[in-house]
Design an enzyme around this catalytic site. Structure first.
Site, mmCIF file in Angstrom:
data_model
loop_
_atom_site.group_PDB
_atom_site.id
_atom_site.type_symbol
_atom_site.label_atom_id
_atom_site.label_comp_id
_atom_site.label_asym_id
_atom_site.label_seq_id
_atom_site.Cartn_x
_atom_site.Cartn_y
_atom_site.Cartn_z
ATOM 1 N N HIS A 108 1.529 11.443 5.723
ATOM 2 C CA HIS A 108 1.470 13.073 5.617
ATOM 3 C C HIS A 108 0.259 13.097 5.617
ATOM 4 O O HIS A 108 -0.317 14.788 6.884
ATOM 5 C CB HIS A 108 2.342 13.499 5.815
ATOM 6 N N HIS A 270 9.117 2.899 8.742
ATOM 7 C CA HIS A 270 10.445 3.131 8.586
ATOM 8 C C HIS A 270 11.132 1.710 8.168
ATOM 9 O O HIS A 270 12.806 2.152 8.105
ATOM 10 C CB HIS A 270 10.734 2.953 9.829
#
Length: 749
Positions: A108, A270
């Site tokens: 992020h 993920h």
């Protein structure tokens, strides 16, 4: 990384609403109003004043590269590895490992990068400041950064927050069994927040940024205010994997990722960790910037249960994708294709997906209770990789070829966390991979002897005697160097890519004229290089800049000043094979006020686009002003248009632009024939004397710009104007020369 959900929209909006802080709301009403509030159409010059160098507590002489190069990087890595598995009571680690949290933090920090203006990314460490530190998508990353504080405190100035935020995620992957391809330091810290256009919305998690065709407005990349990428539940919360794929493709593409890199990043990212949605978002308090002072920079205080550990609320989604959340595996892709997925809701009310097969309900370990097991989960955006035909083909290939997947993810991850750093010459540290990648805009090394002062003088003479005009030489040098963006350090004169596709064909560069200039300069280059017996050479990249310098010296001499424009050789010539055409297309100037060029497809005005261009070039208000004035009298407009050429001696470097612009003998009117053009008439005779654009006239209309223009229009400003123009010119010409510091001009008047 998709970590946000629609059910929390109201909670996050409420969390930052002044209505829950009555005194604060009243204080906001009583705040003094800014000039921009009273006159919203006035030109905003603030982008040219940020950041302020005096904000840096390290001082102007601080050299981060020297500090980082003295760092024991291996010791930092070992400390990070120890931190990963040292769970803290105040924020317990999922599965006893903070690795996945740090990966999300790094992702992020870097994932805000966008291709159209080069803004965003990890450089500067802006995740520490508003608005990023309080974006809904960054919920609970305040805890990740606080976990890193003891390491930052230990190593101090030798490693920036910007580097540490990225390194932590890289080390996390390595510690959990994934082999990355390396890490480069060199990201310097910012010390204040900067204003960036993150979108037009007035509320978090709104999306009002699409044009009439449903495409994101440029330069934006994220689809929703406050998210890094897309809504993980699907566009506008609708769980449609194919519609989600369209949004993913658009937003990842605007962050410099192709389809293969996108699949690799999602499937690889993920493979680690879990989402957090133990309960509804109504239990969450304000984000860090709105939280009480006693929270000391923490936000999203959770009143559900213990407020941490098994009771954590971050996205509202809940669960892990794989059976090995803290170990690298290919289980994400295996689960994605091996199961049929059915829609369900998390405890927090978010839409997610679980296997149709009930036997899968105990595959995944619980993050805190070893006696509990769970089904794996997928998000709508995960299923996009299964149902979108292009993504699915890539994902299946990765599933069938694990080593290819590992390599693709390693490369995509490295690109993600380094994309905003610019060329490899800015990379620091022992972990930098040796391979040059095309997205780094590589240039060849200097493997020859550089020209000396005598050579430079002789070459300038040949250039000036070649038949090329001052205008042509200045325009070519400017076109080459002014592609530089100080946001992501791309572009610039090094590489001479102005002779390659796509730059050679850009309308702003006057392609036919450019081809003629380049042909002449290449002839001079070849003749010089072929005549050398000692391996000495000059690159075309250097010769283009030298040509502009020579023309300026000649133009200043015509004004009565003998000058030497500083020049440092060392640029090299890239090849077409080193140049990703599509990647460079985003550098095309759709407006360049310095050349009085403006494409009407822009959604900002010409003066606003001038400020944007100057901001990308890292220019100050005076530097922008003096460059425009100089470029006009040098007759350097695109297409040889005469707008703003307020002089009867074009090609002479003087302050005529400012003198004539500010003269009260001229009355300006909008042209009745050409939109966006203004006509200047002599007040006494009514005779048409000048034509101009709004870029030209803004220097007389805007009060702050007029003040600077006046400084260059006074009788005693002639020499200062030339001095300042040369210094600003050299700053642009050397903007991408990270190996040197720009020298100032020396004028002998």
């Amino acid at each position: 990384m998709f970590k946000r959900t629609i059910p929390l929209f109201a909670a996050f909006t409420l969390a930052i609403s002044p209505s829950i802080f009555p005194n604060y709301a009243h204080a906001q009403e009583d705040k003094p109003k800014t000039n921009q509030y009273w006159w919203p159409k006035m030109l905003d010059l603030s982008p040219l004043r940020q950041p302020n160098a005096t904000s840096n507590p390290m001082g102007e002489k601080f050299n981060y590269a020297e500090e980082f190069n003295s760092l024991d990087l291996n010791a930092v890595i070992e400390d990070l590895k120890k931190l990963m598995t040292t769970s803290q009571d105040w924020w317990p680690a999922d599965y006893g490992n903070y690795g996945p949290l740090f990966i999300r933090m790094s992702w992020h920090a870097a994932g805000t990068y966008r291709i159209y203006d080069g803004r965003g990314g990890a450089n500067g460490g802006f995740q520490r400041f508003a608005p990023q530190n309080s974006w809904p998508d960054n919920a609970n990353l305040d805890k990740a950064r606080r976990l890193l504080w003891p390491i930052k405190q230990k190593y101090g100035r030798k490693i920036s927050w910007a580097d540490l935020l990225v390194l932590a995620g890289n080390v996390a992957m390595e510690s959990m069994g994934f082999k990355t391809i390396g890490f480069a330091g060199g990201r310097e810290d910012a010390w204040e927040a900067i204003n960036i256009n993150w979108g037009p919305e007035g509320k978090w998690l709104e999306s009002k940024r699409q044009d009439k065709d449903g495409k994101l407005e440029k330069p934006l990349a994220a689809t929703v205010m406050g998210l890094i990428y897309v809504n993980p539940e699907g566009p506008n919360g609708v769980p449609d994997p194919l519609a989600a794929a369209e949004k993913i493709r658009e937003t990842f593409g605007r962050m410099a990722m192709n389809d293969e890199e996108t699949v690799a990043l999602i499937a690889g990212g993920h493979a680690f960790g879990k989402t957090h949605g133990a309960a509804s978002g109504k239990y969450l308090g304000p984000a860090p910037e709105a939280a009480g002072i006693e929270e000391q920079g923490f936000g999203w205080k959770n009143s559900y249960g213990s407020g941490k550990g098994k009771d954590t609320i971050t996205s509202g989604l809940e669960g892990a994708w794989t059976v090995t959340p803290t170990h690298w595996s290919h289980n994400y892709l295996q689960n994605l294709f091996n199961f049929n997925w059915v829609k369900t809701k998390s405890p927090g009310g978010a839409i997610q997906w679980v296997p149709e097969n009930s036997n899968a309900s105990s595959m995944v370990p619980d993050a805190f209770d070893p006696s509990k097991r769970h089904a794996p989960v997928m998000l709508t955006t995960d299923l996009a990789l299964k149902f979108d035909p292009v993504y699915s083909k890539i994902a299946k290939r990765f599933l069938d070829n694990p080593k290819e997947f590992d390599d693709a993810f390693a490369r995509a991850w490295f690109k993600l966390i380094h994309r905003d750093m610019g060329p490899r010459s800015r990379y620091l540290g022992s972990l930098v991979p040796k391979e040059a990648m095309i997205w780094q805009d590589p240039v060849p090394p200097v493997d020859y002897k550089l020209v000396d002062a005598n050579d430079i003088a002789n070459l300038k003479g040949k250039i000036l005697n070649s038949g090329l005009t001052t205008s042509e030489l200045v325009k070519t040098a400017w076109a080459s160097a002014s592609t530089f963006r100080g946001t992501d350090m791309r572009g610039g004169a090094n590489g001479a890519r102005i002779r390659l596709a796509p730059q050679k064909d850009w309308p702003a560069n006057d392609p036919q004229e450019l081809a003629k200039v380049l042909k002449t300069l290449e002839s001079i280059q070849n003749n010089f290089n072929n005549a050398q017996a000692d391996g000495k050479k000059i690159s075309l990249a250097d010769l283009i800049v030298l040509g502009g310098n020579a023309a300026i010296e000649q133009a200043a001499k015509q004004a009565g000043y003998d000058i030497i424009v500083p020049f440092t050789p060392g640029r090299t010539d890239a090849t077409q094979g080193m140049t990703d055409v599509k990647s460079f297309e985003v550098l095309e100037p759709k407006a360049d006020g310095f050349r009085n060029y403006f494409d009407k497809s822009n959604n900002m005005s010409p003066p606003e686009m001038l400020v944007e261009k100057a901001s990308l070039l890292k220019l100050s208000v005076p530097e922008m002003t003096v460059l425009v004035g100089g470029m006009r009298v040098l007759n350097a407009n695109t297409g040889q248009n005469q707008y703003g050429v307020f002089t009867d001696k074009p090609g002479t470097l003087n302050n005529d632009f400012f003198i004539n612009l500010l003269s009260m003998s001229t009355e300006w009117k909008k042209s009745s024939e050409t939109e966006g053009i203004y006509e200047g008439y002599e007040r006494k005779t009514g005779k048409l004397k000048w034509k101009a654009t709004s870029v030209d006239l803004i220097f007389g209309a805007n009060s702050e710009l007029r003040a600077v223009a006046e400084a260059y229009a006074t009788d005693d400003a002639k020499e200062k104007f030339i001095q300042d123009f040369i210094n600003a010119w050299v700053k642009v010409m050397t903007a991408d020369r990270f190996d040197i510091k720009a020298a100032n001009a020396n004028i002998n008047s």
